[in-house]
Design a protein around this motif. Structure first.
Motif, short mmCIF file in Angstrom:
data_model
loop_
_atom_site.label_atom_id
_atom_site.label_comp_id
_atom_site.label_asym_id
_atom_site.label_seq_id
_atom_site.Cartn_x
_atom_site.Cartn_y
_atom_site.Cartn_z
N ASN A 1 0.83 -1.20 0.00
CA ASN A 1 0.00 0.00 0.00
C ASN A 1 0.86 1.25 0.00
OD1 ASN A 1 -2.63 0.95 -0.22
ND2 ASN A 1 -2.69 1.51 1.92
N SER A 2 1.76 1.33 -0.94
CA SER A 2 2.61 2.51 -1.07
C SER A 2 1.89 3.56 -1.90
CB SER A 2 3.91 2.11 -1.77
OG SER A 2 4.66 3.26 -2.09
N LYS A 3 2.13 4.82 -1.59
CA LYS A 3 1.55 5.91 -2.38
C LYS A 3 2.37 6.17 -3.64
CE LYS A 3 -0.82 8.34 1.31
NZ LYS A 3 -1.02 9.60 2.00
N VAL A 4 3.41 5.38 -3.87
CA VAL A 4 4.26 5.54 -5.05
C VAL A 4 4.31 4.21 -5.81
CG1 VAL A 4 6.59 6.06 -5.86
CG2 VAL A 4 5.69 7.24 -3.85
N LYS A 5 4.10 4.27 -7.12
CA LYS A 5 4.21 3.10 -7.99
C LYS A 5 5.12 3.45 -9.16
CE LYS A 5 1.19 0.48 -5.92
NZ LYS A 5 1.64 -0.29 -4.84
N TYR A 6 5.99 2.52 -9.54
CA TYR A 6 6.87 2.67 -10.69
C TYR A 6 6.46 1.66 -11.74
CZ TYR A 6 9.93 5.22 -7.53
OH TYR A 6 10.44 6.13 -6.65
N LEU A 7 6.28 2.13 -12.98
CA LEU A 7 5.95 1.21 -14.05
C LEU A 7 6.24 1.84 -15.39
CD1 LEU A 7 2.23 1.22 -14.86
CD2 LEU A 7 3.05 2.49 -12.92
N ASP A 8 6.83 1.05 -16.26
CA ASP A 8 7.06 1.44 -17.65
C ASP A 8 7.65 2.85 -17.78
OD1 ASP A 8 7.06 0.96 -20.40
OD2 ASP A 8 5.09 1.89 -20.67
N GLY A 9 8.65 3.16 -16.94
CA GLY A 9 9.30 4.46 -17.02
C GLY A 9 8.54 5.60 -16.38
N LEU A 10 7.46 5.29 -15.68
CA LEU A 10 6.66 6.33 -15.03
C LEU A 10 6.64 6.12 -13.53
CD1 LEU A 10 3.55 6.37 -17.38
CD2 LEU A 10 5.44 8.01 -17.37
N LYS A 11 6.55 7.22 -12.81
CA LYS A 11 6.39 7.18 -11.36
C LYS A 11 5.04 7.84 -11.06
CE LYS A 11 8.23 9.33 -7.20
NZ LYS A 11 9.24 10.28 -6.71
N LEU A 12 4.12 7.08 -10.45
CA LEU A 12 2.82 7.61 -10.04
C LEU A 12 2.87 7.78 -8.53
CD1 LEU A 12 2.18 6.01 -12.77
CD2 LEU A 12 -0.14 5.93 -11.91
N GLU A 13 2.58 8.99 -8.05
CA GLU A 13 2.64 9.25 -6.61
C GLU A 13 1.40 10.02 -6.16
OE1 GLU A 13 5.62 11.20 -3.29
OE2 GLU A 13 6.00 11.61 -5.40
N ILE A 14 0.72 9.46 -5.18
CA ILE A 14 -0.43 10.14 -4.59
C ILE A 14 0.11 11.15 -3.59
CG2 ILE A 14 -2.48 9.88 -3.15
CD1 ILE A 14 -2.79 7.09 -4.39
N THR A 15 -0.20 12.44 -3.80
CA THR A 15 0.38 13.48 -2.97
C THR A 15 -0.59 14.09 -1.98
OG1 THR A 15 -0.07 15.13 -4.68
CG2 THR A 15 2.12 14.09 -4.69
N ASN A 16 -1.89 14.01 -2.22
CA ASN A 16 -2.86 14.59 -1.30
C ASN A 16 -4.21 13.92 -1.50
OD1 ASN A 16 -3.75 16.44 0.69
ND2 ASN A 16 -4.68 17.70 -0.89
N ILE A 17 -4.91 13.69 -0.39
CA ILE A 17 -6.24 13.09 -0.45
C ILE A 17 -7.15 13.92 0.45
CG2 ILE A 17 -7.61 11.02 0.02
CD1 ILE A 17 -4.95 9.43 -0.22
N GLU A 18 -8.24 14.44 -0.13
CA GLU A 18 -9.16 15.29 0.63
C GLU A 18 -10.58 14.73 0.56
OE1 GLU A 18 -7.99 19.92 0.73
OE2 GLU A 18 -8.69 19.16 -1.20
N ASP A 19 -11.27 14.80 1.68
CA ASP A 19 -12.68 14.44 1.73
C ASP A 19 -13.47 15.73 1.55
OD1 ASP A 19 -15.12 13.28 2.10
OD2 ASP A 19 -14.77 12.68 4.18
N VAL A 20 -14.12 15.87 0.40
CA VAL A 20 -14.84 17.11 0.08
C VAL A 20 -16.33 16.87 0.26
CG1 VAL A 20 -15.22 18.86 -1.68
CG2 VAL A 20 -13.03 17.67 -1.58
N LYS A 21 -16.94 17.70 1.11
CA LYS A 21 -18.38 17.57 1.38
C LYS A 21 -19.06 18.87 1.05
CE LYS A 21 -17.49 14.31 5.01
NZ LYS A 21 -17.37 14.02 6.39
N GLY A 22 -20.24 18.78 0.50
CA GLY A 22 -20.99 19.99 0.18
C GLY A 22 -22.40 19.92 0.71
#
Length: 180
Positions: free
Chosen positions: A57-78
């Motif tokens: 459960n890492s917020k960083v994934k490496y694949l096919d020359g790309l790095k995907l990183e989750i940097t912020n998660i917000e719960d938005v309510k209206g």
């Protein structure tokens, strides 16, 4: 009595001696060798795990020359339209020396039920863009959440819109609350 057979003279002697009492050849230090082998394998495993591997459960994934990183998660309510969604920012880095065309699709499951995911301002779960070598882009996705008492949100990604792999599992510990 535990015995050791001398590699030089072939005679056996008690293991309490550090060297053969007959020819004086020192006994090999196998414990140290085994310890060093385990230490080296552990270091290699740790390097792989933190740099190339993808922990569960890492917020960083490496694949096919790309790095995907989750940097912020917000719960938005209206309160006005009674909406609830999770806004998730993802940085995508081209780690190669050549430009790439990125096609990325995201699926989300809230407590095992599929829900809609939209790339910010695109109204689709599929995103395509050119990415210059060594550069990164930051994108935001919105995940519809009908149940405010959700337990987990699982994100899956695909670079070909067919084969999905787990990106991250969001829990309440990951988010910051924002009310609109």
């Amino acid at each position: 009595m535990k015995e050791y057979k001398c590699k030089k003279c072939g005679l056996t002697y008690d293991r309490k001696y550090k060297a053969c009492p007959y020819c004086k050849k020192p006994r090999p230090k196998t414990g140290l060798v085994i310890f060093l082998i385990i230490l080296i394998l552990g270091a290699i495993g740790a390097f792989y795990y933190t740099n190339n591997g993808n922990p569960l459960n890492s917020k960083v994934k490496y694949l096919d020359g790309l790095k995907l990183e989750i940097t912020n998660i917000e719960d938005v309510k209206g309160s006005l339209l009674n909406y609830n969604y999770i806004d998730c920012n993802i940085d995508i880095t081209n780690t190669t020396t050549t430009d790439k065309t990125l096609t990325c699709s995201i699926k989300a499951y809230v407590d095992d039920y599929e829900t809609s995911v939209d790339w910010f301002f695109s109204n689709t779960s599929l995103y395509t863009e050119s990415l210059v070598a060594g550069k990164k882009i930051s994108k935001s996705i919105s995940i519809d959440v009908d149940n405010p008492d959700w337990k987990k949100i699982e994100l899956f990604y695909s670079l070909d819109d067919e084969n999905y792999q787990k990106l991250y599992t969001i829990t309440h510990n990951d988010i910051t609350e924002e009310t609109h």
